[in-house]
Design an enzyme around this catalytic site. Sequence first.
Site, short mmCIF file in Angstrom:
data_model
loop_
_atom_site.label_atom_id
_atom_site.label_comp_id
_atom_site.label_asym_id
_atom_site.label_seq_id
_atom_site.Cartn_x
_atom_site.Cartn_y
_atom_site.Cartn_z
N ASP A 11 -21.39 -33.72 -32.48
CA ASP A 11 -20.21 -32.99 -32.04
C ASP A 11 -20.49 -31.51 -32.27
OD1 ASP A 11 -17.44 -32.50 -31.33
OD2 ASP A 11 -17.09 -32.21 -33.47
N ASP A 173 -16.83 -35.06 -36.70
CA ASP A 173 -15.81 -34.72 -37.71
C ASP A 173 -14.48 -35.42 -37.47
OD1 ASP A 173 -15.12 -33.21 -35.40
OD2 ASP A 173 -14.08 -31.73 -36.65
#
Length: 226
Positions: A11, A173
Amino acid sequence: MSQRRDALAFDLDGTLIDSAPDIAIAMNRLMAELGRPEIELPAIRRMIGDGAGTLVERALTAASVPHRAEELDIYLKRFLAHYEAEPVRLTRPYAGVLETLAALRAAGYRCAVCTNKPQRLTDIVIEVLGLAPYFGAILGADAVKNRKPHPDHLAVALTAIGATSAQAVMIGDSANDVAPARALAMPSIVMAYGYGRAPLSELGADLILDDFAKLPDALRKIDAGL
C-alpha cells in the site's frame, strides 16, 4: 524448510508515505471555497484509504456540506486540482522506508505498489520522493477495473511483477490491504502507524509492525511459518 515469498505488494498512503498533511491542505482549500471551516489533520487521516472519491464524500459529510450523489464528481475534481498543484509539499516516506526498500531490492525481492490513490498522483508522488526505482509495477485505483479491497487489484499488481499469490506478501495499514490478501490466500503485514480506521487486532493480519525497518525480520518469520 518453507520457500521464501519473494514478491511484495505495498500500500502507499499510511504504509510507505505520510501524505495526510498535503491531502489536508488540498481538502481545506476546497472547504475554504465552500465557506466551511478547516478539517483538522487527525480527522483527515481517518478519512484516507478508500479512494479519493470516498475521501471527498467523507469530508463533505463531516463539514455538513449538502450534496447529491451526482455532484460528488464536481467536488472530487476540485479537490484533485488542489492536490495535484502541490502533492509533495509536506509528504515524506516514513522512517526507514528508503533504506529498507533498498535492502529488500538487494536481497532479490520483487516489489509492487497497490494503492487506492489515483494513478496520476501516485506516479508523481513516488517519483518525486525517490521511490520509483524500488518497484517493478505501480498500480493506482484507476489502473484497474476493481480497486482494493477487491482482490483483482492485488492480483493484477502481482502479475505485473511476474509473481503469484503463493510467492507474495501484502504490506499495508488497513482492512483494504488485509482483505484482498486473505481472498488470495496470502499473508499480510500491517503497519501500526498508518491510517487504518479499524482496531488493528480486528484486521486479521499475520503480523503488526510499528517500524518499517522491522519488515525484513517479519518476512523471515512469515517464511518460517511464524
